[in-house]
Scaffold this motif. Structure first.
Motif, PDB file in Angstrom:
ATOM      1  N   UNK A 125      59.160  54.943  29.549  1.00 11.87           N
ATOM      2  CA  UNK A 125      58.897  54.218  30.788  1.00 11.87           C
ATOM      3  C   UNK A 125      57.629  54.726  31.459  1.00 11.87           C
ATOM      4  N   UNK A 126      57.396  56.032  31.364  1.00 13.68           N
ATOM      5  CA  UNK A 126      56.185  56.614  31.940  1.00 13.68           C
ATOM      6  C   UNK A 126      54.954  56.191  31.137  1.00 13.68           C
ATOM      7  N   UNK A 127      55.075  56.147  29.811  1.00 18.24           N
ATOM      8  CA  UNK A 127      53.979  55.642  28.981  1.00 18.24           C
ATOM      9  C   UNK A 127      53.643  54.207  29.375  1.00 18.24           C
ATOM     10  N   UNK A 128      54.673  53.415  29.544  1.00 18.50           N
ATOM     11  CA  UNK A 128      54.471  52.004  29.896  1.00 18.50           C
ATOM     12  C   UNK A 128      53.774  51.878  31.248  1.00 18.50           C
ATOM     13  N   UNK A 129      54.181  52.686  32.214  1.00 16.63           N
ATOM     14  CA  UNK A 129      53.558  52.647  33.537  1.00 16.63           C
ATOM     15  C   UNK A 129      52.099  53.086  33.467  1.00 16.63           C
ATOM     16  N   UNK A 130      51.810  54.108  32.656  1.00 20.94           N
ATOM     17  CA  UNK A 130      50.431  54.583  32.514  1.00 20.94           C
ATOM     18  C   UNK A 130      49.553  53.519  31.863  1.00 20.94           C
ATOM     19  N   UNK A 131      50.063  52.863  30.832  1.00 20.72           N
ATOM     20  CA  UNK A 131      49.297  51.822  30.148  1.00 20.72           C
ATOM     21  C   UNK A 131      49.115  50.597  31.040  1.00 20.72           C
ATOM     22  N   UNK A 132      50.106  50.308  31.843  1.00 22.38           N
ATOM     23  CA  UNK A 132      49.980  49.196  32.797  1.00 22.38           C
ATOM     24  C   UNK A 132      48.856  49.498  33.792  1.00 22.38           C
ATOM     25  N   UNK A 133      48.814  50.727  34.271  1.00 22.81           N
ATOM     26  CA  UNK A 133      47.766  51.118  35.213  1.00 22.81           C
ATOM     27  C   UNK A 133      46.388  51.032  34.563  1.00 22.81           C
ATOM     28  N   UNK A 134      46.289  51.435  33.293  1.00 16.86           N
ATOM     29  CA  UNK A 134      45.015  51.355  32.577  1.00 16.86           C
ATOM     30  C   UNK A 134      44.577  49.905  32.423  1.00 16.86           C
ATOM     31  N   UNK A 144      43.613  37.123  32.150  1.00 18.11           N
ATOM     32  CA  UNK A 144      44.856  37.890  32.079  1.00 18.11           C
ATOM     33  C   UNK A 144      45.387  38.259  33.459  1.00 18.11           C
ATOM     34  N   UNK A 145      44.501  38.401  34.429  1.00 11.90           N
ATOM     35  CA  UNK A 145      44.937  38.831  35.751  1.00 11.90           C
ATOM     36  C   UNK A 145      45.864  37.818  36.410  1.00 11.90           C
ATOM     37  N   UNK A 146      45.735  36.550  36.035  1.00 12.86           N
ATOM     38  CA  UNK A 146      46.562  35.513  36.656  1.00 12.86           C
ATOM     39  C   UNK A 146      47.793  35.187  35.821  1.00 12.86           C
ATOM     40  N   UNK A 147      47.999  35.892  34.736  1.00  9.98           N
ATOM     41  CA  UNK A 147      49.150  35.628  33.875  1.00  9.98           C
ATOM     42  C   UNK A 147      49.970  36.903  33.739  1.00  9.98           C
ATOM     43  N   UNK A 148      50.909  37.073  34.629  1.00 12.64           N
ATOM     44  CA  UNK A 148      51.677  38.317  34.667  1.00 12.64           C
ATOM     45  C   UNK A 148      52.393  38.592  33.357  1.00 12.64           C
ATOM     46  N   UNK A 149      52.972  37.560  32.757  1.00 13.93           N
ATOM     47  CA  UNK A 149      53.734  37.758  31.528  1.00 13.93           C
ATOM     48  C   UNK A 149      52.832  38.187  30.384  1.00 13.93           C
ATOM     49  N   UNK A 150      51.619  37.666  30.358  1.00 15.76           N
ATOM     50  CA  UNK A 150      50.674  38.071  29.319  1.00 15.76           C
ATOM     51  C   UNK A 150      50.304  39.545  29.474  1.00 15.76           C
ATOM     52  N   UNK A 151      50.111  39.972  30.702  1.00 20.41           N
ATOM     53  CA  UNK A 151      49.801  41.374  30.955  1.00 20.41           C
ATOM     54  C   UNK A 151      50.960  42.274  30.554  1.00 20.41           C
ATOM     55  N   UNK A 152      52.175  41.879  30.916  1.00 20.38           N
ATOM     56  CA  UNK A 152      53.350  42.679  30.556  1.00 20.38           C
ATOM     57  C   UNK A 152      53.547  42.732  29.048  1.00 20.38           C
ATOM     58  N   UNK A 153      53.270  41.620  28.367  1.00 21.76           N
ATOM     59  CA  UNK A 153      53.376  41.602  26.911  1.00 21.76           C
ATOM     60  C   UNK A 153      52.363  42.531  26.265  1.00 21.76           C
ATOM     61  N   UNK A 154      51.153  42.532  26.798  1.00 19.52           N
ATOM     62  CA  UNK A 154      50.115  43.432  26.298  1.00 19.52           C
ATOM     63  C   UNK A 154      50.533  44.887  26.459  1.00 19.52           C
TER      64      UNK A 154
END
Length: 219
Positions: A125-134, A144-154
């Protein structure tokens, strides 16, 4: 003296587990490698389970501290942000590589140790949060900024690659120089982000591709 012996045991076990795999290393082999009696080993650790728990605790502290960095503050903005995030991911993979035996035998370890399973889940979960922040820091274009699901999938795909990279690499290549394994691991992560980068940001990424190609030629 006792603390020094305990440290020598964990350091030796980390080396043995990484080289041979944790299941292949017996307590007698550990005692021989540390040059102590099995009884002395048992005085410090009541079996291999306690040693694995201690090593995971060390790993969790080290990696957890590193993973919080981009969550608490962006690594950089504007020029140089791709480079800084690249080097950050390199550090993450270096720390993971130091405890790679956990990933080579991950499913078995998580089934055997309930406490490690809970802690490992927190690390993911911490890895995921760090990568989300990056990704939020790097990807500013509207695709990608306007497509939340695409960002989460990435982010999920990057987390999956980061978590199982050493296991995947070992299955494909057996033993390779760590610098090649780690460099390719970072390259795989950045490859997922590359389609959303601007031309200037892609220049550094292309340079890293060339470096990887030259590393393979020398190997």
């Amino acid at each position: 003296m006792a603390r020094d012996t305990r440290r020598r045991i964990t350091e030796t076990c980390l080396l043995l587990f990484n080289e041979a795999g944790e299941p292949a290393v017996s307590t007698n082999q550990i005692a021989d490698a540390v040059d102590i009696s099995p009884g002395n080993l048992y005085y410090h650790f009541k079996g291999k389970d306690q040693i694995i728990a201690e090593l995971f605790h060390q790993y969790e502290l080290a990696l957890g501290s590193t993973l919080t960095a981009p969550i608490e503050q962006p690594l950089s903005e504007g020029k140089g942000q791709v480079e800084n995030n690249w080097y950050y991911l390199y550090v993450v993979l270096e720390e993971m590589y130091q405890y790679r035996f956990l990933y080579y035998n991950l499913d078995d370890i998580l089934q055997r140790y309930a406490d490690i399973r809970k802690s490992f889940k927190r690390l993911i979960q911490l890895k995921r949060a760090a990568l989300f922040a990056i990704c939020e820091n790097l990807l500013h274009n509207e695709v990608i900024a306007t497509r939340d699901q695409q960002l989460l999938g990435l982010v999920d795909n990057m987390t999956l690659t980061l978590t199982f990279w050493f296991n995947y690499d070992q299955l494909l290549h057996d033993d390779r120089p760590p610098e090649i394994t780690i460099h390719q691991g970072v390259l795989q992560l950045m490859t997922m982000v590359a389609p959303y980068l601007g031309d200037e940001e892609l220049t550094f990424y292309r340079d890293c591709e060339k470096i990887y190609a030259s590393m393979l030629e020398r190997d």
